[in-house]
Design an enzyme around this catalytic site. Structure first.
Site, mmCIF file in Angstrom:
data_model
loop_
_atom_site.group_PDB
_atom_site.id
_atom_site.type_symbol
_atom_site.label_atom_id
_atom_site.label_comp_id
_atom_site.label_asym_id
_atom_site.label_seq_id
_atom_site.Cartn_x
_atom_site.Cartn_y
_atom_site.Cartn_z
ATOM 1 N N ASP A 130 -5.294 14.509 -21.710
ATOM 2 C CA ASP A 130 -6.050 13.381 -21.165
ATOM 3 C C ASP A 130 -5.614 13.079 -19.738
ATOM 4 O OD1 ASP A 130 -7.870 11.345 -21.142
ATOM 5 O OD2 ASP A 130 -6.687 9.952 -22.342
ATOM 6 N N HIS A 174 -10.471 18.789 -14.076
ATOM 7 C CA HIS A 174 -10.558 19.770 -15.167
ATOM 8 C C HIS A 174 -10.087 21.138 -14.684
ATOM 9 C CE1 HIS A 174 -12.460 16.730 -17.473
ATOM 10 N NE2 HIS A 174 -13.635 16.793 -16.883
ATOM 11 N N LEU A 197 1.727 33.522 -31.194
ATOM 12 C CA LEU A 197 1.169 32.161 -31.227
ATOM 13 C C LEU A 197 -0.327 32.187 -31.552
ATOM 14 C CD1 LEU A 197 1.451 29.067 -30.302
ATOM 15 C CD2 LEU A 197 0.628 29.884 -28.086
#
Ligand code: FPP
Length: 249
Positions: free
Chosen positions: A22, A39, A133
């Site tokens: 955020d 972004h 991962l």
């Protein structure tokens, strides 16, 4: 300078960390730039955190990249973010393959623009065999959407006579969520100094530790991620029991 990474104990590593990224818009605005610039810079943080998670040996990292509510944002921002996701997936595929990172996505993926949906399915397919991962992107995701979807699926199984209502338990519910097969996140991180869950993994977060960082997402770096993990490792997780019961084990 020594890194917090050395303070992280391999024995008490969470299996799954989820992040609500955020602050991209506010970060950009503070610099007099448009939200999309935030972004774009957020992608660097995504790369840093994914690399950090792989380095310490996490099994799952989930990033909340787009919520079902985010579609209500101005069209220019939606379009720019969708294009950014396509180009990032395209550019980073090599890195995922090189670092043994498997991609997975949760959310209403069919609601994504065709180009992104195809790029996503291709990257998921091409990394499906990898064993390091698992990077999970939550895209067009919300916990309430996920629950409605799960309830409908369970109801269908009941109406087809494949499942007795008395056999519905917590495992049935978990298995019908978008995260089926994944462990619940032991740690949730949210950046930008906001203290909310925002319709994210409401079922899975039942026992998660919550960590809030004041940093805006584009400023979040590896050290910040290590700090969150080190903080998690100092906490006592009681799951409803008392401290003495936990210490016996
Ligand atoms: C939240 O900041 C961020 C988003 C809604 C988008 C996150 C997307 C990226 C970081 C792009 C790349 C992602 C991947 C997985 C490749 P905000 O816009 O809500 O910020 P604000 O609260 O300051 O308005």
């Amino acid at each position: 300078m020594s890194s917090l990474k050395e303070k992280i104990s391999k024995e008490k590593l969470p299996r799954h960390v989820a992040i609500i990224m955020d602050g991209n818009g506010r970060w950009a605005k503070l610099q007099g730039k448009n939200r999309v610039y935030g972004h774009q810079n957020g992608v660097t943080s995504v790369r840093e955190v994914t690399e950090a998670a792989a380095e310490i040996g996490l099994e799952y990292l989930t990033l909340y990249a787009w919520s079902t509510e985010n579609w209500k944002r101005p069209k220019e921002e939606v379009d720019a973010l969708m294009s950014l996701l396509v180009s990032t997936l395209n550019n980073e595929k090599k890195t995922l393959l090189k670092n043994n990172v498997r991609l997975r996505a949760i959310g209403d993926l069919k609601s994504l623009p065709g180009k992104l949906y195809e790029q996503l399915l291709e990257t998921i397919h091409d990394t499906a065999h990898l064993t390091g991962l698992t990077l999970v992107l939550a895209l067009s995701y919300s916990a309430r959407w996920e629950m409605v979807h799960a309830v409908r699926e369970i109801a269908r199984q009941v109406s087809e006579g494949k499942l007795a209502p008395s056999h519905i338990d917590q495992i049935t519910i978990s298995n019908n969520l978008a995260t089926a097969g994944m462990p619940d996140p032991e740690l949730l991180i949210r950046t930008s100094g906001e203290y909310r869950i925002s319709n994210f993994m409401l079922y899975q977060l039942a026992y998660s530790e919550l960590y809030f960082s004041e940093k805006m997402w584009p400023d979040f770096r590896k050290e910040d991620f290590y700090e969150a993990i080190a903080d998690f490792q100092c906490r006592e997780r009681r799951f409803g029991k008392i401290s003495e019961q936990i210490k016996q084990h």
